[in-house]
Design a protein around this motif. Structure first.
Motif, mmCIF file in Angstrom:
data_model
loop_
_atom_site.group_PDB
_atom_site.id
_atom_site.type_symbol
_atom_site.label_atom_id
_atom_site.label_comp_id
_atom_site.label_asym_id
_atom_site.label_seq_id
_atom_site.Cartn_x
_atom_site.Cartn_y
_atom_site.Cartn_z
ATOM 1 N N CYS A 1 30.010 31.987 77.012
ATOM 2 C CA CYS A 1 28.966 32.529 77.891
ATOM 3 C C CYS A 1 29.584 33.176 79.131
ATOM 4 C CB CYS A 1 27.966 31.453 78.278
ATOM 5 S SG CYS A 1 28.674 30.004 79.081
ATOM 6 N N ALA A 2 30.851 32.896 79.421
ATOM 7 C CA ALA A 2 31.544 33.557 80.535
ATOM 8 C C ALA A 2 31.625 35.065 80.328
ATOM 9 C CB ALA A 2 32.946 32.983 80.706
ATOM 10 N N TYR A 3 31.564 35.522 79.085
ATOM 11 C CA TYR A 3 31.672 36.941 78.777
ATOM 12 C C TYR A 3 30.344 37.684 78.896
ATOM 13 C CZ TYR A 3 36.548 37.087 77.298
ATOM 14 O OH TYR A 3 37.913 37.077 77.290
ATOM 15 N N GLY A 4 29.249 36.975 79.151
ATOM 16 C CA GLY A 4 27.970 37.636 79.276
ATOM 17 C C GLY A 4 27.384 38.002 77.923
ATOM 18 N N GLN A 5 26.519 39.026 77.907
ATOM 19 C CA GLN A 5 25.768 39.371 76.704
ATOM 20 C C GLN A 5 26.553 40.358 75.826
ATOM 21 O OE1 GLN A 5 22.139 39.765 79.547
ATOM 22 N NE2 GLN A 5 21.301 39.785 77.485
ATOM 23 N N VAL A 6 27.717 39.916 75.399
ATOM 24 C CA VAL A 6 28.589 40.733 74.558
ATOM 25 C C VAL A 6 28.847 39.982 73.255
ATOM 26 C CG1 VAL A 6 30.847 41.835 74.372
ATOM 27 C CG2 VAL A 6 29.701 41.712 76.599
ATOM 28 N N PRO A 7 28.541 40.557 72.084
ATOM 29 C CA PRO A 7 28.860 39.876 70.820
ATOM 30 C C PRO A 7 30.367 39.727 70.659
ATOM 31 C CG PRO A 7 27.303 41.690 70.473
ATOM 32 C CD PRO A 7 27.829 41.831 71.861
ATOM 33 N N THR A 8 30.804 38.533 70.281
ATOM 34 C CA THR A 8 32.237 38.254 70.166
ATOM 35 C C THR A 8 32.544 37.540 68.854
ATOM 36 O OG1 THR A 8 31.891 36.209 71.429
ATOM 37 C CG2 THR A 8 32.708 38.125 72.641
ATOM 38 N N PHE A 9 33.737 37.839 68.332
ATOM 39 C CA PHE A 9 34.271 37.173 67.148
ATOM 40 C C PHE A 9 35.394 36.268 67.632
ATOM 41 C CE2 PHE A 9 37.101 36.667 63.545
ATOM 42 C CZ PHE A 9 36.240 36.571 62.449
ATOM 43 N N LEU A 10 35.259 34.966 67.401
ATOM 44 C CA LEU A 10 36.187 33.986 67.945
ATOM 45 C C LEU A 10 36.985 33.317 66.830
ATOM 46 C CD1 LEU A 10 33.726 32.231 70.429
ATOM 47 C CD2 LEU A 10 35.158 34.223 70.836
ATOM 48 N N THR A 11 38.278 33.145 67.066
ATOM 49 C CA THR A 11 39.149 32.451 66.131
ATOM 50 C C THR A 11 39.771 31.255 66.835
ATOM 51 O OG1 THR A 11 39.688 34.532 65.004
ATOM 52 C CG2 THR A 11 41.140 32.660 64.597
ATOM 53 N N PHE A 12 39.631 30.066 66.234
ATOM 54 C CA PHE A 12 40.137 28.823 66.806
ATOM 55 C C PHE A 12 41.240 28.294 65.883
ATOM 56 C CE2 PHE A 12 35.606 29.306 67.540
ATOM 57 C CZ PHE A 12 35.532 29.275 68.920
ATOM 58 N N ASP A 13 42.471 28.382 66.351
ATOM 59 C CA ASP A 13 43.618 27.965 65.551
ATOM 60 C C ASP A 13 44.403 26.931 66.349
ATOM 61 O OD1 ASP A 13 45.675 27.677 63.784
ATOM 62 O OD2 ASP A 13 46.189 29.802 63.671
ATOM 63 N N GLY A 14 44.112 25.658 66.095
ATOM 64 C CA GLY A 14 44.686 24.621 66.942
ATOM 65 C C GLY A 14 44.159 24.760 68.355
#
Length: 346
Positions: free
Chosen positions: A173-186
């Motif tokens: 939510c820190a990025y505001g109203q921008v669609p984001t693709f997130l990758t969590f690797d460790g």
């Protein structure tokens, strides 16, 4: 700095996880996870509106809710940690301030929440928005030079000091109203913004049910890390390879503007969640209100698909309408026939 210091206005939105719920914490267990975690999220229209200013030697936080007593405390790291671990109303504020004080010389501040149009405990990251607000207030007031990723890290660490077992997605939510693709690797997090190839008419529905996110996260974490039977194996598969396949298809559909395909993938993702993840916490994830909405006959010709939000359960649902008129009609139908409030997005 006196009490007469200038007020700074801040707004922090909530976040809607479009796809990939629970993949953030699942992706951190790389010795157990089939794949990294992947999700697609976007900031909401609603959020927290607050005023902040410096105060010397004291931390004051005031809620917009009249029945909540203000927090008044010295900037003492140990006492803030105690409040965070207790899990009360001010735990998220206290946890984030504790983390900030570990690295930055913050002498004090005052936070006044003027308005919050983000429902609590509905899977829209109201707690993460609070943590980001605190981190951003300190950053702006004391010129700390933090970027959004730094604010996210402080907010995440602050929230993990509370009884909440959140992952790293919520703080997007820190990025505001921008669609984001997130990758969590460790412990690694990659963030990619998604350019939308068309218009997507989302409708967020408050199911007005009971939901215990702490219980959901606890039970799913336990099964993911310790489950050796069918339930443990199923949740690891659902949050691993099956989730990876879906979110990559969703990203392509968002970029190409294919709303119908996104809706089809919403239905597929919900089916996988119900079959492989919900059994790990049946008391919270059977979600009768959610499924009543998703299967409501008058909506089927108005939407491309729907699914749960956040940790799932009977908190909030997301529907993808076929167009602007269909969204208005769906909202009218849901509010008049089912008595559930709605919020438009995009």
């Amino acid at each position: 700095m006196t009490d007469d210091s200038e007020w700074l206005n801040l707004f922090v939105p909530g976040r809607l996880c479009l796809f990939g719920e629970h993949s953030d914490w699942a992706g951190s267990y790389r010795h157990l996870a089939e794949t990294p975690g992947y999700c697609i999220a976007v900031g909401t229209d609603g959020g927290i509106y607050a005023r902040v200013r410096k105060r010397d030697g004291i931390i004051v936080a005031c809620s917009h809710l009249p029945h909540i007593e203000p927090l008044c405390i010295a900037p003492d790291s140990a006492e803030l940690l105690s409040i965070a671990k207790a899990g009360g109303f001010w735990s998220y504020v206290a946890g984030t301030l504790h983390e900030i004080l570990q690295s930055y010389p913050i002498s004090g501040l005052e936070i006044k929440c003027d308005r919050m149009d983000l429902p609590l405990k509905k899977g829209l990251s109201s707690s993460a928005a609070v943590c980001i607000l605190v981190a951003r207030a300190c950053n702006e007031l004391y010129k700390l030079g933090l970027d959004k990723r730094d604010e996210m890290e402080l907010a995440y660490r602050g929230e993990t000091l509370t009884p909440s077992r959140c992952g790293r997605m919520d703080q997007i939510c820190a990025y505001g109203q921008v669609p984001t693709f997130l990758t969590f690797d460790g412990e690694d997090l990659a963030i990619e913004t998604i350019p939308l190839g068309g218009l997507f008419y989302y409708l967020i529905v408050d199911l007005q049910g009971n939901k215990d996110t702490v219980t959901i996260l606890r039970d799913l974490n336990n099964q993911f890390t310790n489950g050796e039977g069918a339930i443990g194996e199923g949740i690891r598969r659902a949050l691993g390879s099956l989730n990876q396949q879906i979110v990559y298809q969703v990203r392509a559909a968002l970029i190409s503007g294919d709303a119908r395909r996104v809706g089809e993938l919403m239905v597929e993702a919900q089916t996988i969640f119900d079959r492989l993840v919900a059994p790990a916490c049946p008391s919270q994830l059977q979600a009768p209100k959610l499924h009543q909405l998703l299967e409501y006959p008058p909506l089927q010709e108005l939407i491309w698909g729907g699914k749960g939000v956040g940790s799932q359960g009977d908190g909030t649902a997301q529907l993808l309408a076929r167009g602007p008129e269909e969204r208005l009609l769906a909202q009218s139908t849901i509010e008049s026939e089912l008595g559930l409030p709605c919020l438009s997005l995009f």
